[in-house]
Structure formats: C-alpha cells, structure tokens
Design a protein around this motif. Structure first.
Motif, PDB file in Angstrom:
ATOM      1  N   LEU A   9       0.823  -1.211   0.000  1.00 12.97           N
ATOM      2  CA  LEU A   9       0.000   0.000   0.000  1.00 12.97           C
ATOM      3  C   LEU A   9       0.857   1.262   0.000  1.00 12.97           C
ATOM      4  O   LEU A   9       0.607   2.199  -0.772  1.00 12.97           O
ATOM      5  CB  LEU A   9      -0.930  -0.005   1.228  1.00 12.97           C
ATOM      6  CG  LEU A   9      -2.043  -1.063   1.223  1.00 12.97           C
ATOM      7  CD1 LEU A   9      -2.784  -1.041   2.551  1.00 12.97           C
ATOM      8  CD2 LEU A   9      -3.021  -0.812   0.078  1.00 12.97           C
ATOM      9  N   PHE A  10       1.878   1.300   0.861  1.00  9.90           N
ATOM     10  CA  PHE A  10       2.742   2.486   0.925  1.00  9.90           C
ATOM     11  C   PHE A  10       3.541   2.655  -0.369  1.00  9.90           C
ATOM     12  O   PHE A  10       3.739   3.782  -0.834  1.00  9.90           O
ATOM     13  CB  PHE A  10       3.689   2.396   2.127  1.00  9.90           C
ATOM     14  CG  PHE A  10       3.050   2.773   3.429  1.00  9.90           C
ATOM     15  CD1 PHE A  10       2.507   4.043   3.609  1.00  9.90           C
ATOM     16  CD2 PHE A  10       2.992   1.886   4.486  1.00  9.90           C
ATOM     17  CE1 PHE A  10       1.920   4.398   4.816  1.00  9.90           C
ATOM     18  CE2 PHE A  10       2.407   2.231   5.691  1.00  9.90           C
ATOM     19  CZ  PHE A  10       1.871   3.495   5.855  1.00  9.90           C
ATOM     20  N   SER A  11       4.010   1.559  -0.958  1.00  5.96           N
ATOM     21  CA  SER A  11       4.757   1.652  -2.207  1.00  5.96           C
ATOM     22  C   SER A  11       3.869   2.161  -3.339  1.00  5.96           C
ATOM     23  O   SER A  11       4.325   2.910  -4.209  1.00  5.96           O
ATOM     24  CB  SER A  11       5.350   0.285  -2.583  1.00  5.96           C
ATOM     25  OG  SER A  11       6.300  -0.122  -1.616  1.00  5.96           O
ATOM     26  N   THR A  12       2.611   1.768  -3.324  1.00  7.10           N
ATOM     27  CA  THR A  12       1.666   2.314  -4.299  1.00  7.10           C
ATOM     28  C   THR A  12       1.454   3.809  -4.044  1.00  7.10           C
ATOM     29  O   THR A  12       1.324   4.596  -4.983  1.00  7.10           O
ATOM     30  CB  THR A  12       0.324   1.572  -4.216  1.00  7.10           C
ATOM     31  OG1 THR A  12       0.540   0.164  -4.420  1.00  7.10           O
ATOM     32  CG2 THR A  12      -0.651   2.085  -5.259  1.00  7.10           C
ATOM     33  N   GLY A  13       1.463   4.203  -2.762  1.00 11.42           N
ATOM     34  CA  GLY A  13       1.357   5.623  -2.415  1.00 11.42           C
ATOM     35  C   GLY A  13       2.529   6.427  -2.961  1.00 11.42           C
ATOM     36  O   GLY A  13       2.366   7.591  -3.354  1.00 11.42           O
ATOM     37  N   ILE A 220       5.714   8.747   3.247  1.00 10.03           N
ATOM     38  CA  ILE A 220       5.233   7.496   2.653  1.00 10.03           C
ATOM     39  C   ILE A 220       6.407   6.565   2.338  1.00 10.03           C
ATOM     40  O   ILE A 220       6.353   5.360   2.575  1.00 10.03           O
ATOM     41  CB  ILE A 220       4.422   7.788   1.374  1.00 10.03           C
ATOM     42  CG1 ILE A 220       3.161   8.572   1.711  1.00 10.03           C
ATOM     43  CG2 ILE A 220       4.048   6.487   0.669  1.00 10.03           C
ATOM     44  CD1 ILE A 220       2.417   9.084   0.495  1.00 10.03           C
ATOM     45  N   ASN A 221       7.488   7.149   1.806  1.00 11.89           N
ATOM     46  CA  ASN A 221       8.660   6.365   1.429  1.00 11.89           C
ATOM     47  C   ASN A 221       9.284   5.683   2.639  1.00 11.89           C
ATOM     48  O   ASN A 221       9.681   4.510   2.578  1.00 11.89           O
ATOM     49  CB  ASN A 221       9.692   7.288   0.765  1.00 11.89           C
ATOM     50  CG  ASN A 221      10.404   6.621  -0.395  1.00 11.89           C
ATOM     51  OD1 ASN A 221      10.259   5.434  -0.631  1.00 11.89           O
ATOM     52  ND2 ASN A 221      11.177   7.390  -1.115  1.00 11.89           N
ATOM     53  N   PHE A 222       9.372   6.416   3.747  1.00 14.96           N
ATOM     54  CA  PHE A 222       9.947   5.813   4.952  1.00 14.96           C
ATOM     55  C   PHE A 222       9.132   4.603   5.395  1.00 14.96           C
ATOM     56  O   PHE A 222       9.686   3.533   5.667  1.00 14.96           O
ATOM     57  CB  PHE A 222      10.014   6.827   6.103  1.00 14.96           C
ATOM     58  CG  PHE A 222      10.395   6.180   7.408  1.00 14.96           C
ATOM     59  CD1 PHE A 222      11.724   5.916   7.698  1.00 14.96           C
ATOM     60  CD2 PHE A 222       9.426   5.792   8.329  1.00 14.96           C
ATOM     61  CE1 PHE A 222      12.084   5.279   8.880  1.00 14.96           C
ATOM     62  CE2 PHE A 222       9.775   5.159   9.513  1.00 14.96           C
ATOM     63  CZ  PHE A 222      11.114   4.908   9.789  1.00 14.96           C
TER      64      PHE A 222
END
Length: 286
Positions: A9-13, A220-222
C-alpha cells in the motif's frame, strides 16, 4: 502478513505521489532531495534509541548501509535516464523483472527452499509483470531503444533488494527505525550534491513547492521501506519479493486506472488475473 500488505500500500502511495509531482510541475531532483529529508526525519523521530558516532561505526550493518543509501539514489537516477531514453514501459519492466535476482539470492545465499508449485508461481509472476506493465507502443524514439540502461536497472534494482536483505540480517534490533533513517540520510547527502550541481550549472531554479511535495513522498517512502524491512523477518526472499512486486505493480495499475484514467488493455487485465494465481502458488509452503 500485515507488514507485507502495508508495504504494498505504501509503495503504491509512492507511485501516486510521484505522479502528482508531474501534475504540479515539481523539480524532480529537488523533490527527491526533500523526500530524503523527510524520510530520514520521520525515521529519527520514531527512534527509541540513538547510536553515538562510535556505536554507529561499530554496528555490523554500518558499511552496508552506506552502500544501500547511495544505491537508493543511484537507482533512481538510472530510472530517470532510462525513462527519457528508452521509455516508461521498458524501464518499469526492467525494474520489476529484477525480482529474479533477490529470489535467486534467497536460494543461493540464504539457503531458502523452493518447491515445484512455488517455482511455477514465480514463473507466472514474471509473466504477470510483463503483461501488467505492458502498454501500447510508445513513441518512435522508444522503438530505437537504448538497451544498456534497462539492463543496468535490472541489475541495479535487484542488487538494491539484496542489499536491503543483507542489512536486515545484520541488524538484530527489534526496531530498525534508526538504521532505515540513517540509510535515507546517506541518500540525502548525495541528493544535496545533485541539487547543488543543478543550481550551480543553471539546470534548474530553486523551488519551495518541491519541499511541500517532498513531505508527502518522504513520509510514505519511509513507511514503505520500514514495512519491507519488517516483512523480511516474516517471509523468505523467494516468497516476499515476487508477492511484493506483483502486488505493487497490480495495485499501481488499478490506481492509475481509477485516479489518473490510465487505460488498461486486455493484456493488463490478463496479467492481473495471472498475478492472483501466482501469489497463491508462491505462498504455498514447501
């Protein structure tokens, strides 16, 4: 499983944030630098314990973290250059097919096991990636492809995944926030050098709005990296990286369709269906 789902989910963000960079005409290098500022800052804020300089240098993951931080930004620059010269589709495909390298590393370096069903799932995952990433033919410039950069990206992205696994193995702390923050801090140092070079050479002008974009992307990346690192402690490479990659690619394709009105072809839909089957096969234990 929770960490793996959150990582997807975060990688899609991250994808959504970078698409918005294009929409708001942010300077990519400056936004990337600010991204590392806020990614490192988020990590340091979450740290429960800080190493002194002497303790940091003595950490078993210290040397690898320096290489990993450099590798983060080096791979990004390669992808930017490849996108411009070879096209988005080939660049994305090269990046995602690199899942082969950490998967093989899991078997060769970390003595992980694969059964026939899971191996079949990995093959289907590669097929799914080709179908999901594939789009209609790009411009004529793309047809005259520079294959050297996509090859570098294939090995560069795969090597980055292996470096992350190696740093995770050398970090015995329950909370890895400090190590992840330090890796992003190293990437930040290289980002500052790149932006300074751009400004001195007149390649770009200072943009404060790039800092605003960097806030969202950095946080988001972190958490994307944080969740991937913790997922490594729950899954073998041979399961984690194929599932993670096809999860990100599939969800990114659906998000692009819903938010940015990107058109999906019948091959893309077929790839999504194959991806679901691949995930089921890969997660079957030997």
């Amino acid at each position: 499983m929770g960490y793996l789902i959150l990582a997807i989910l975060f990688s899609t963000g991250v994808f959504v944030a970078m698409r918005l960079f294009e929409r708001f005409k942010l300077d990519n290098h400056q936004a990337l630098m600010w991204n590392y500022v806020f990614a490192a800052g988020t990590g340091f804020l979450l740290c429960k314990q800080f190493d002194t300089p002497a303790q940091l240098v003595a950490e078993p993951w210290f040397g690898l973290s320096l290489i990993t931080g450099f590798w983060f930004i080096f791979t990004y620059l390669l992808m930017t250059a490849s996108t411009q010269r070879s096209g988005v589709t080939i660049t994305s495909l090269s990046s995602k097919l690199s899942v082969v390298l950490p998967t093989l590393a899991g078997v060769v370096l970390f003595n992980e096991r694969l059964n026939f069903v899971a191996s079949l799932g990995i093959v289907l995952a590669l097929v799914a990636l080709v179908l999901v990433v594939g789009r209609k033919n790009e411009s004529s410039k793309t047809n005259q492809t520079n294959w050297l950069l996509p090859i570098f990206i294939f090995f560069g992205t795969g090597t980055g995944d292996i470096l992350m696994k190696l740093t995770e193995q050398r970090n015995e702390a329950i909370d890895m926030s400090f190590m992840i923050a330090f890796i992003y801090f190293i990437a930040l140092l290289f980002g500052i050098i790149i932006v300074t070079y751009d400004l001195i050479r007149g390649k770009s002008k200072w943009q404060w709005k790039s800092a605003l974009g960097g806030i969202g992307l950095g946080v988001i990346n972190f958490f994307s990296t944080y969740c991937v690192y913790h997922a490594m402690r729950c899954f073998d490479n041979v399961v984690l990286f194929p599932v993670y990659n096809i999860g990100v690619v599939s969800l990114t394709a659906l998000t692009g369709w819903l938010l940015f009105k990107e058109k999906l072809t019948w091959k893309n839909y077929l790839g999504l269906a194959i991806a679901i089957v691949a995930v089921i096969l890969i997660t079957m234990k030997p």
